[in-house]
Design a protein around this motif. Sequence first.
Motif, PDB file in Angstrom:
ATOM      1  N   TYR A  22       0.922  -1.442  -0.005  1.00 41.45           N
ATOM      2  CA  TYR A  22      -0.233  -0.088   0.081  1.00 41.45           C
ATOM      3  C   TYR A  22       0.773   1.054  -0.185  1.00 41.45           C
ATOM      4  N   THR A  26       0.810   3.635  -3.276  1.00 39.58           N
ATOM      5  CA  THR A  26       0.281   5.091  -3.132  1.00 39.58           C
ATOM      6  C   THR A  26       1.206   6.060  -3.248  1.00 39.58           C
ATOM      7  N   TYR A  27       2.632   5.813  -3.156  1.00 41.75           N
ATOM      8  CA  TYR A  27       3.796   6.681  -3.512  1.00 41.75           C
ATOM      9  C   TYR A  27       3.695   6.805  -4.948  1.00 41.75           C
ATOM     10  N   SER A  30      -0.340   7.996  -6.651  1.00 42.23           N
ATOM     11  CA  SER A  30      -1.151   8.967  -6.123  1.00 42.23           C
ATOM     12  C   SER A  30      -0.763  10.309  -6.644  1.00 42.23           C
ATOM     13  N   TYR A  32       0.868  12.304  -4.994  1.00 39.96           N
ATOM     14  CA  TYR A  32       0.820  13.091  -3.800  1.00 39.96           C
ATOM     15  C   TYR A  32       1.813  12.516  -2.819  1.00 39.96           C
ATOM     16  N   VAL A  34       2.978   9.177  -0.005  1.00 38.35           N
ATOM     17  CA  VAL A  34       2.388   8.128   0.572  1.00 38.35           C
ATOM     18  C   VAL A  34       1.308   8.494   1.322  1.00 38.35           C
ATOM     19  N   GLU A  35      -0.148   7.714   1.230  1.00 31.51           N
ATOM     20  CA  GLU A  35      -1.103   8.208   1.830  1.00 31.51           C
ATOM     21  C   GLU A  35      -1.074   7.647   3.459  1.00 31.51           C
ATOM     22  N   GLY A  38      -4.195   5.322   5.644  1.00 30.64           N
ATOM     23  CA  GLY A  38      -4.209   3.964   5.404  1.00 30.64           C
ATOM     24  C   GLY A  38      -2.966   3.197   5.610  1.00 30.64           C
TER      25      GLY A  38
END
Length: 139
Positions: A22, A26-27, A30, A32, A34-35, A38
Amino acid sequence: MKVEARIFDLVTAFCFFIAIVYGVTTYYWSGYGVEPVGLVSLILTGGLALIAGSYMRFISRRIEPRPEDREDAEISDGAGEMGFFSPGSYWPIGMAASVATAGLAMAFFHIWLIVIAGVLILITVGGLVFEYHTGPNHE
């Protein structure tokens, strides 16, 4: 208890592996970075499963092996009385309703409803605990 410890070990490994996947996905996807919410929730879930699994492994060393833990156990080894289970109790339904009310009260932050739900939770937990209590025997 070894079976349960293994299950929690699998959940721990799964959560930590998925947290890595994850974080990396996400890195890169996304735009933006790492989220964080989550990722932190997956890491904390894995940590909680690790605590529960470690506790069960610790306890399994101190008690005699149950039929579920022995490789040479027969089905008949697990036969017998498993305990008393209430055949028709309505207290769990009331407890679920009072906890749901508390959750909604906290979601909308209504203090008056939080207080009412807290009282209802105490009443329903007390009702469930003392459902079959007949009091002391006075002779």
